[in-house]
Design a protein around this motif. Structure first.
Motif, PDB file in Angstrom:
ATOM      1  N   GLN A   3       0.846  -1.189   0.000  1.00  0.00           N
ATOM      2  CA  GLN A   3       0.000   0.000   0.000  1.00  0.00           C
ATOM      3  C   GLN A   3       0.882   1.240   0.000  1.00  0.00           C
ATOM      4  OE1 GLN A   3      -2.600  -0.646   3.410  1.00  0.00           O
ATOM      5  NE2 GLN A   3      -4.189  -1.419   2.046  1.00  0.00           N
ATOM      6  N   LEU A   4       0.541   2.167  -0.879  1.00  0.00           N
ATOM      7  CA  LEU A   4       1.314   3.390  -1.038  1.00  0.00           C
ATOM      8  C   LEU A   4       0.410   4.588  -0.763  1.00  0.00           C
ATOM      9  CD1 LEU A   4       3.114   2.459  -4.378  1.00  0.00           C
ATOM     10  CD2 LEU A   4       4.032   2.258  -2.069  1.00  0.00           C
ATOM     11  N   VAL A   5       0.894   5.514   0.044  1.00  0.00           N
ATOM     12  CA  VAL A   5       0.106   6.691   0.388  1.00  0.00           C
ATOM     13  C   VAL A   5       0.955   7.938   0.145  1.00  0.00           C
ATOM     14  CG1 VAL A   5      -1.157   7.909   2.179  1.00  0.00           C
ATOM     15  CG2 VAL A   5      -1.198   5.398   2.098  1.00  0.00           C
ATOM     16  N   GLU A   6       0.506   8.752  -0.807  1.00  0.00           N
ATOM     17  CA  GLU A   6       1.223   9.995  -1.123  1.00  0.00           C
ATOM     18  C   GLU A   6       0.734  11.145  -0.247  1.00  0.00           C
ATOM     19  OE1 GLU A   6       0.441   8.023  -5.265  1.00  0.00           O
ATOM     20  OE2 GLU A   6      -0.662   8.367  -3.397  1.00  0.00           O
ATOM     21  N   SER A   7       1.593  12.119  -0.042  1.00  0.00           N
ATOM     22  CA  SER A   7       1.229  13.327   0.676  1.00  0.00           C
ATOM     23  C   SER A   7       2.153  14.452   0.224  1.00  0.00           C
ATOM     24  CB  SER A   7       1.334  13.126   2.187  1.00  0.00           C
ATOM     25  OG  SER A   7       2.662  12.803   2.551  1.00  0.00           O
ATOM     26  N   GLY A   8       1.778  15.670   0.572  1.00  0.00           N
ATOM     27  CA  GLY A   8       2.636  16.806   0.285  1.00  0.00           C
ATOM     28  C   GLY A   8       2.202  17.675  -0.876  1.00  0.00           C
ATOM     29  N   GLY A   9       1.145  17.270  -1.567  1.00  0.00           N
ATOM     30  CA  GLY A   9       0.661  18.090  -2.661  1.00  0.00           C
ATOM     31  C   GLY A   9       0.005  19.370  -2.160  1.00  0.00           C
ATOM     32  N   GLY A  10      -0.303  20.262  -3.092  1.00  0.00           N
ATOM     33  CA  GLY A  10      -0.950  21.500  -2.716  1.00  0.00           C
ATOM     34  C   GLY A  10      -0.876  22.526  -3.817  1.00  0.00           C
ATOM     35  N   LEU A  11      -1.172  23.756  -3.455  1.00  0.00           N
ATOM     36  CA  LEU A  11      -1.159  24.883  -4.381  1.00  0.00           C
ATOM     37  C   LEU A  11       0.098  25.708  -4.139  1.00  0.00           C
ATOM     38  CD1 LEU A  11      -2.550  26.771  -6.453  1.00  0.00           C
ATOM     39  CD2 LEU A  11      -3.722  27.848  -4.506  1.00  0.00           C
ATOM     40  N   VAL A  12       0.821  26.007  -5.199  1.00  0.00           N
ATOM     41  CA  VAL A  12       2.053  26.779  -5.082  1.00  0.00           C
ATOM     42  C   VAL A  12       2.162  27.711  -6.277  1.00  0.00           C
ATOM     43  CG1 VAL A  12       3.433  25.012  -6.257  1.00  0.00           C
ATOM     44  CG2 VAL A  12       4.539  26.590  -4.651  1.00  0.00           C
ATOM     45  N   ARG A  19       7.601  19.304  -1.712  1.00  0.00           N
ATOM     46  CA  ARG A  19       8.192  17.974  -1.557  1.00  0.00           C
ATOM     47  C   ARG A  19       7.074  16.977  -1.332  1.00  0.00           C
ATOM     48  NH1 ARG A  19      12.493  15.166   2.618  1.00  0.00           N
ATOM     49  NH2 ARG A  19      10.723  15.207   4.063  1.00  0.00           N
ATOM     50  N   LEU A  20       6.978  16.032  -2.238  1.00  0.00           N
ATOM     51  CA  LEU A  20       6.013  14.959  -2.106  1.00  0.00           C
ATOM     52  C   LEU A  20       6.654  13.791  -1.361  1.00  0.00           C
ATOM     53  CD1 LEU A  20       4.464  14.902  -5.697  1.00  0.00           C
ATOM     54  CD2 LEU A  20       3.866  16.348  -3.737  1.00  0.00           C
ATOM     55  N   SER A  21       5.834  13.106  -0.585  1.00  0.00           N
ATOM     56  CA  SER A  21       6.264  11.896   0.106  1.00  0.00           C
ATOM     57  C   SER A  21       5.341  10.762  -0.255  1.00  0.00           C
ATOM     58  CB  SER A  21       6.240  12.107   1.625  1.00  0.00           C
ATOM     59  OG  SER A  21       7.106  13.146   2.020  1.00  0.00           O
ATOM     60  N   CYS A  22       5.876   9.565  -0.233  1.00  0.00           N
ATOM     61  CA  CYS A  22       5.079   8.370  -0.486  1.00  0.00           C
ATOM     62  C   CYS A  22       5.512   7.320   0.526  1.00  0.00           C
ATOM     63  CB  CYS A  22       5.289   7.884  -1.908  1.00  0.00           C
ATOM     64  SG  CYS A  22       4.512   6.294  -2.282  1.00  0.00           S
ATOM     65  N   ALA A  23       4.605   6.990   1.436  1.00  0.00           N
ATOM     66  CA  ALA A  23       4.891   6.004   2.471  1.00  0.00           C
ATOM     67  C   ALA A  23       4.354   4.645   2.046  1.00  0.00           C
ATOM     68  CB  ALA A  23       4.252   6.430   3.786  1.00  0.00           C
ATOM     69  N   ALA A  24       5.198   3.635   2.187  1.00  0.00           N
ATOM     70  CA  ALA A  24       4.829   2.284   1.780  1.00  0.00           C
ATOM     71  C   ALA A  24       4.608   1.400   2.997  1.00  0.00           C
ATOM     72  CB  ALA A  24       5.922   1.690   0.903  1.00  0.00           C
ATOM     73  N   THR A  78       9.940   5.080   2.695  1.00  0.00           N
ATOM     74  CA  THR A  78       9.395   6.293   2.087  1.00  0.00           C
ATOM     75  C   THR A  78      10.230   6.733   0.895  1.00  0.00           C
ATOM     76  OG1 THR A  78       8.524   7.015   4.235  1.00  0.00           O
ATOM     77  CG2 THR A  78       8.687   8.679   2.515  1.00  0.00           C
ATOM     78  N   VAL A  79       9.536   7.180  -0.139  1.00  0.00           N
ATOM     79  CA  VAL A  79      10.195   7.789  -1.295  1.00  0.00           C
ATOM     80  C   VAL A  79       9.707   9.226  -1.399  1.00  0.00           C
ATOM     81  CG1 VAL A  79       8.427   6.964  -2.914  1.00  0.00           C
ATOM     82  CG2 VAL A  79      10.715   7.531  -3.749  1.00  0.00           C
ATOM     83  N   TYR A  80      10.601  10.092  -1.859  1.00  0.00           N
ATOM     84  CA  TYR A  80      10.306  11.519  -1.916  1.00  0.00           C
ATOM     85  C   TYR A  80      10.479  12.041  -3.344  1.00  0.00           C
ATOM     86  CZ  TYR A  80      11.293  10.933   3.060  1.00  0.00           C
ATOM     87  OH  TYR A  80      11.293  10.492   4.358  1.00  0.00           O
ATOM     88  N   LEU A  81       9.790  13.139  -3.622  1.00  0.00           N
ATOM     89  CA  LEU A  81      10.026  13.865  -4.861  1.00  0.00           C
ATOM     90  C   LEU A  81      10.116  15.344  -4.505  1.00  0.00           C
ATOM     91  CD1 LEU A  81      10.352  13.516  -7.938  1.00  0.00           C
ATOM     92  CD2 LEU A  81       7.926  14.144  -8.143  1.00  0.00           C
ATOM     93  N   GLN A  82      11.316  15.877  -4.530  1.00  0.00           N
ATOM     94  CA  GLN A  82      11.530  17.300  -4.301  1.00  0.00           C
ATOM     95  C   GLN A  82      11.356  18.024  -5.623  1.00  0.00           C
ATOM     96  OE1 GLN A  82      12.281  19.067  -1.384  1.00  0.00           O
ATOM     97  NE2 GLN A  82      11.947  20.863  -2.693  1.00  0.00           N
ATOM     98  N   MET A  83      10.440  18.970  -5.657  1.00  0.00           N
ATOM     99  CA  MET A  83      10.116  19.678  -6.882  1.00  0.00           C
ATOM    100  C   MET A  83      10.431  21.158  -6.707  1.00  0.00           C
ATOM    101  SD  MET A  83       6.532  17.810  -7.886  1.00  0.00           S
ATOM    102  CE  MET A  83       5.640  18.553  -6.538  1.00  0.00           C
ATOM    103  N   ASN A  84      11.372  21.642  -7.477  1.00  0.00           N
ATOM    104  CA  ASN A  84      11.779  23.041  -7.426  1.00  0.00           C
ATOM    105  C   ASN A  84      11.457  23.732  -8.745  1.00  0.00           C
ATOM    106  OD1 ASN A  84      12.895  22.568  -4.842  1.00  0.00           O
ATOM    107  ND2 ASN A  84      14.875  22.008  -5.743  1.00  0.00           N
ATOM    108  N   SER A  85      11.482  25.046  -8.729  1.00  0.00           N
ATOM    109  CA  SER A  85      11.234  25.851  -9.939  1.00  0.00           C
ATOM    110  C   SER A  85       9.975  25.382 -10.659  1.00  0.00           C
ATOM    111  CB  SER A  85      12.441  25.774 -10.879  1.00  0.00           C
ATOM    112  OG  SER A  85      13.614  26.221 -10.244  1.00  0.00           O
TER     113      SER A  85
END
Length: 122
Positions: A3-12, A19-24, A78-85
């Protein structure tokens, strides 16, 4: 079963970061290649990045290369996605996925999260 659960999304705003996170759930998290995909409204799901089991190898879509960084912490499952610019074109639902192969092809990923919305305003 994983089971994978993402978090960290939003309006920017454009130019900002998230930074998105995904907990397994799996204790065997470190045995899976982890990927991030995204799907914009009216478009097909597309590859963003993947990371190898150990974290030693990563791959990115050309559209995000140099702006996004994928990483993982196997001790935290956990896997992360750091999103810049960030750009308005990055607006999409972002999904993490787990699979056996280092590939950008979504069909080879076995397990998927429910997705988290990222909206980038101009």
């Amino acid at each position: 079963q994983v089971q994978l659960v993402e978090s960290g999304g939003g309006l920017v705003q454009a130019g900002g970061s998230l930074r998105l996170s995904c907990a397994a759930s799996a204790r065997t998290f470190s045995s899976y290649v982890m990927g991030w995909f995204r799907q914009a409204p009216g478009k097909e799901r597309e590859f963003a990045a993947y990371i190898s089991r150990s974290g030693g190898m990563t791959s990115y879509a050309d559209s995000v290369k140099g702006r996004f960084t994928i990483s993982r912490d196997n001790a935290k499952n956990t896997v992360y996605l750091q999103m810049n610019s960030l750009k308005p074109d990055d607006t999409a639902v972002y999904y993490c996925a787990a699979g056996p192969l280092q590939t950008s092809t979504s069909a080879y990923y076995t397990y998927w999260g429910q997705g988290t919305q990222v909206t980038v305003s101009s």
